[in-house]
Design a protein around this motif. Structure first.
Motif, PDB file in Angstrom:
ATOM      1  N   ARG A  48       0.810  -1.226   0.000  1.00 23.75           N
ATOM      2  CA  ARG A  48       0.000   0.000   0.000  1.00 23.75           C
ATOM      3  C   ARG A  48       0.839   1.270   0.000  1.00 23.75           C
ATOM      4  O   ARG A  48       0.312   2.359   0.179  1.00 23.75           O
ATOM      5  CB  ARG A  48      -0.938   0.006   1.211  1.00 23.75           C
ATOM      6  N   PHE A  49       2.150   1.145  -0.183  1.00 24.40           N
ATOM      7  CA  PHE A  49       3.009   2.324  -0.227  1.00 24.40           C
ATOM      8  C   PHE A  49       2.707   3.127  -1.483  1.00 24.40           C
ATOM      9  O   PHE A  49       2.721   2.592  -2.597  1.00 24.40           O
ATOM     10  CB  PHE A  49       4.470   1.895  -0.180  1.00 24.40           C
ATOM     11  N   ALA A  50       2.443   4.424  -1.316  1.00 19.77           N
ATOM     12  CA  ALA A  50       1.967   5.252  -2.430  1.00 19.77           C
ATOM     13  C   ALA A  50       3.073   5.802  -3.314  1.00 19.77           C
ATOM     14  O   ALA A  50       2.791   6.332  -4.395  1.00 19.77           O
ATOM     15  CB  ALA A  50       1.124   6.403  -1.890  1.00 19.77           C
ATOM     16  N   GLY A  51       4.323   5.679  -2.887  1.00 22.80           N
ATOM     17  CA  GLY A  51       5.427   6.164  -3.718  1.00 22.80           C
ATOM     18  C   GLY A  51       5.625   7.667  -3.607  1.00 22.80           C
ATOM     19  O   GLY A  51       5.028   8.307  -2.747  1.00 22.80           O
ATOM     20  N   PRO A  52       6.428   8.268  -4.501  1.00 22.99           N
ATOM     21  CA  PRO A  52       7.168   7.638  -5.608  1.00 22.99           C
ATOM     22  C   PRO A  52       8.202   6.625  -5.115  1.00 22.99           C
ATOM     23  O   PRO A  52       8.636   6.682  -3.975  1.00 22.99           O
ATOM     24  CB  PRO A  52       7.819   8.827  -6.319  1.00 22.99           C
ATOM     25  N   PHE A  53       8.616   5.723  -5.990  1.00 23.13           N
ATOM     26  CA  PHE A  53       9.222   4.450  -5.599  1.00 23.13           C
ATOM     27  C   PHE A  53      10.727   4.354  -5.824  1.00 23.13           C
ATOM     28  O   PHE A  53      11.278   3.244  -5.798  1.00 23.13           O
ATOM     29  CB  PHE A  53       8.528   3.315  -6.367  1.00 23.13           C
ATOM     30  N   TRP A  54      11.422   5.464  -6.030  1.00 25.09           N
ATOM     31  CA  TRP A  54      12.819   5.359  -6.435  1.00 25.09           C
ATOM     32  C   TRP A  54      13.779   5.021  -5.298  1.00 25.09           C
ATOM     33  O   TRP A  54      14.979   4.927  -5.508  1.00 25.09           O
ATOM     34  CB  TRP A  54      13.248   6.618  -7.174  1.00 25.09           C
ATOM     35  N   ALA A  55      13.264   4.760  -4.107  1.00 20.16           N
ATOM     36  CA  ALA A  55      14.117   4.187  -3.062  1.00 20.16           C
ATOM     37  C   ALA A  55      14.471   2.739  -3.385  1.00 20.16           C
ATOM     38  O   ALA A  55      15.573   2.275  -3.091  1.00 20.16           O
ATOM     39  CB  ALA A  55      13.415   4.272  -1.710  1.00 20.16           C
ATOM     40  N   THR A  56      13.531   2.007  -4.005  1.00 15.41           N
ATOM     41  CA  THR A  56      13.767   0.593  -4.307  1.00 15.41           C
ATOM     42  C   THR A  56      13.760   0.278  -5.797  1.00 15.41           C
ATOM     43  O   THR A  56      14.072  -0.858  -6.182  1.00 15.41           O
ATOM     44  CB  THR A  56      12.695  -0.295  -3.637  1.00 15.41           C
ATOM     45  N   GLU A  57      13.412   1.236  -6.634  1.00 13.05           N
ATOM     46  CA  GLU A  57      13.359   0.963  -8.069  1.00 13.05           C
ATOM     47  C   GLU A  57      14.707   0.408  -8.536  1.00 13.05           C
ATOM     48  O   GLU A  57      15.767   0.964  -8.248  1.00 13.05           O
ATOM     49  CB  GLU A  57      13.044   2.248  -8.829  1.00 13.05           C
ATOM     50  N   GLY A  58      14.657  -0.712  -9.229  1.00  7.45           N
ATOM     51  CA  GLY A  58      15.878  -1.329  -9.733  1.00  7.45           C
ATOM     52  C   GLY A  58      16.468  -2.358  -8.812  1.00  7.45           C
ATOM     53  O   GLY A  58      17.001  -3.379  -9.259  1.00  7.45           O
TER      54      GLY A  58
END
Length: 559
Positions: free
Chosen positions: A241-251
């Motif tokens: 349910r985390f709304a992001g933005p997601f660039w902490a874990t992207e990749g």
């Protein structure tokens, strides 16, 4: 404060315990009949009774040998073969495939420097090549964000540019989540369609047009029912349910799949259906040694024949914050894939692989889990037991099991001896790195202190509270006094002092769940046999911990 996903440093060394989650009969497969041979399904059902909850897929060539699910997806629903799990760091294998697909298309070269592909990138990592990022030899030693920290692509680029390096690019192997986020930023910039769109449209596509999963948080989401994850303390994780933005874990994380899709994607990757034959060969060949038995490849770890009688490649991911764990193995000689996923930590996917992997890999009958322990009432043992050196064991009962928490460095040392191959000197060295971190003697340490003070309060005093080898990593527990109140947490650092994983505040002190084994003795509730080699005897007001190197006795505290 940050709760970061732990990553795999050494395969098949995980151990964790959890409370049971109420729900359907844990031995029952999914509503869809399992496509496993009866004897294999019977063996896996026994492991489900012992504590495994999740899904498994095994294939050889184009034939599915076994596809089944066991245990509970949540309090009311059984796991099914179409249940989706967070695959954690296995996402790195998909990111690596995306990079190699772009190389196949001529949009980048593996010897391109990160700073040339991303002109706005600053810092020493600008000089690292794509190849070095893929093999964790960029020199990056820190983390750029916590897993659930909202972060844009621009913010991630800035944060990674500010990270220190432990060595010039190409010199040293150092596992880096930030390095794989940087690769995702490169895919974002070079693909012309964005990181997520490129994965969904190009890299996750299976033969016959199907897509292998999607993302755990955000879009495009992995289709299908989801397994709730349960942390080590029995609490339920957020469920995507985390709304992001997601660039902490992207990749470096963030993808989700069924076990069947992960097995199908792995076979497609290694048989040249996703990237070119040359790129497939690069993925399958160790480009950097890690130790005598394994080496790093783009997104995978290549092992020699010691474990399974033939070389194999593997990837794994997951952590206590999501309660999920996933592991996949590719045996090229047999053209066999084994993919296992779990949503409870008593027997995680990697625990099960450690116990039954050699048998599955070679087609032998699976070993059985240990027989249940004899009946006993652990309530009589509840209490606090003080060591003469100052620490204590806090004994309680959770779901019918004895739970022994080690409070203080001396208690942790007694209850959690280092496993074979991990010398005590390595634990002490890790403690020194944590001390330096929280003293603010490094740039990352100063950021860590600032984050603590912003989220919790000023740091008055830090006390080292014991070190364990846990889930394939070394964790040092600390007691941080802020405004007169102690806050317990733990840190896992790499050999250069970079934070690989942390939990502050921690869910609980280092704790063992135990089952009775007769004569007032208890053994770890650890069917896969991955926990510490100890037993505990509680009688006549004394608690004694027996280890291979000796015993430690504590006395019940009055009142």
């Amino acid at each position: 404060m940050r709760k970061q996903l732990a990553t795999l440093a050494a395969l098949l060394l995980l151990t964790a315990c959890t409370q049971d989650v109420p729900g359907p009969d844990p031995s029952a497969p999914s509503a869809t009949p399992p496509s496993c041979p009866r004897d294999l399904d019977s063996s896996l059902s026994a492991w489900a009774v012992a504590g495994f909850s999740g899904s498994i897929a095994v294939s050889t060539g184009d034939t599915i040998d076994c596809l089944a699910a066991y245990g509970s997806a949540d309090e009311n629903t059984p796991n099914r073969i179409d249940t989706v799990f967070d695959i954690g760091s296995i996402s790195k294998a998909v990111t690596a495939a995306a990079v190699l697909a772009l190389a196949d298309e001529g949009r980048l070269k593996l010897d391109d420097r990160a700073g040339d592909l991303l002109p706005e990138l600053t810092g020493p990592v600008r000089a690292a090549t794509v190849r070095q990022l893929l093999l964790h030899t960029s020199g990056l030693k820190g983390t750029h964000a916590g897993d659930t920290q909202p972060m844009t692509a621009r913010q991630a680029l800035t944060a990674i540019g500010r990270l220190e390096t432990a060595a010039p690019p190409g010199v040293k192997y150092l596992y880096s989540n930030a390095g794989y986020t940087l690769l995702a930023l490169i895919v974002e910039a070079v693909s012309g369609s964005g990181y997520r769109d490129y994965l969904a449209s190009r890299v996750l596509r299976l033969p016959r047009g199907r897509t292998a999963g999607g993302f755990w948080n955000g879009q495009p989401a992995a289709p299908g029912p989801r397994a709730a994850g349960y942390r080590a303390d029995g609490s339920r994780a957020d469920g995507g349910r985390f709304a992001g933005p997601f660039w902490a874990t992207e990749g470096n994380g963030g993808l989700a799949m069924t076990a069947g899709d992960l097995a199908a994607w792995t076979r497609a990757l290694f048989t040249g259906r996703i990237v070119s034959a040359a790129a497939t060969a690069a993925i399958a060949t160790a480009g950097r040694p890690i130790d005598a038995h394994r080496g790093e490849t783009p997104g995978w770890v290549a092992f020699d024949a010691t474990r399974y009688g033939e070389p194999f490649l593997t990837a794994a991911g997951g952590g206590g914050d999501v309660g999920h764990n996933a592991v996949v193995v590719w045996l090229p000689r047999r053209q066999r894939v084994v993919a296992i996923m779990s949503n409870q930590l008593k027997i995680s996917a990697e625990d099960l692989l450690r116990a039954v992997g050699p048998a599955i890999a070679t087609g032998r009958p699976l070993p059985a889990p240990p027989a249940p322990a004899g009946a006993a009432d652990p309530a009589a043992a509840v209490g606090a037991y003080r060591l003469s050196t100052g620490g204590s064991f806090e004994v309680g009962v959770r779901d019918g099991r004895l739970a022994v928490a080690a409070v203080g460095a001396d208690a942790v040392t007694a209850l959690f001896p280092p496993p074979p191959g991990v010398p005590a000197s390595r634990l002490r060295a890790h403690e020194e790195l944590v001390r330096r971190l929280l003293a603010g003697e490094t740039r990352e340490g100063r950021r860590e202190r600032a984050a603590f003070e912003k989220g919790i309060g000023p740091i008055d005093r830090v006390t080292l509270a014991g070190t364990t080898a846990h889930e394939g990593e070394i964790r040092t527990y600390v007691s941080v006094v802020s405004r007169g109140k102690p806050v317990l947490g733990w840190y896992a650092l790499n050999e250069e002092g970079g934070v690989e994983a942390a939990e502050v505040p921690a869910d609980e002190p280092p704790t063992l769940r135990l089952l009775p084994s007769g004569d007032n003795r208890y053994r770890p509730d650890d069917p896969a046999g991955v926990g510490p080699a100890v037993s505990v005897r509680i009688a006549d007001g004394l608690l004694t911990v027996y280890r291979p190197d000796g015993a430690t006795t504590s006395a019940r505290r009055a009142g």
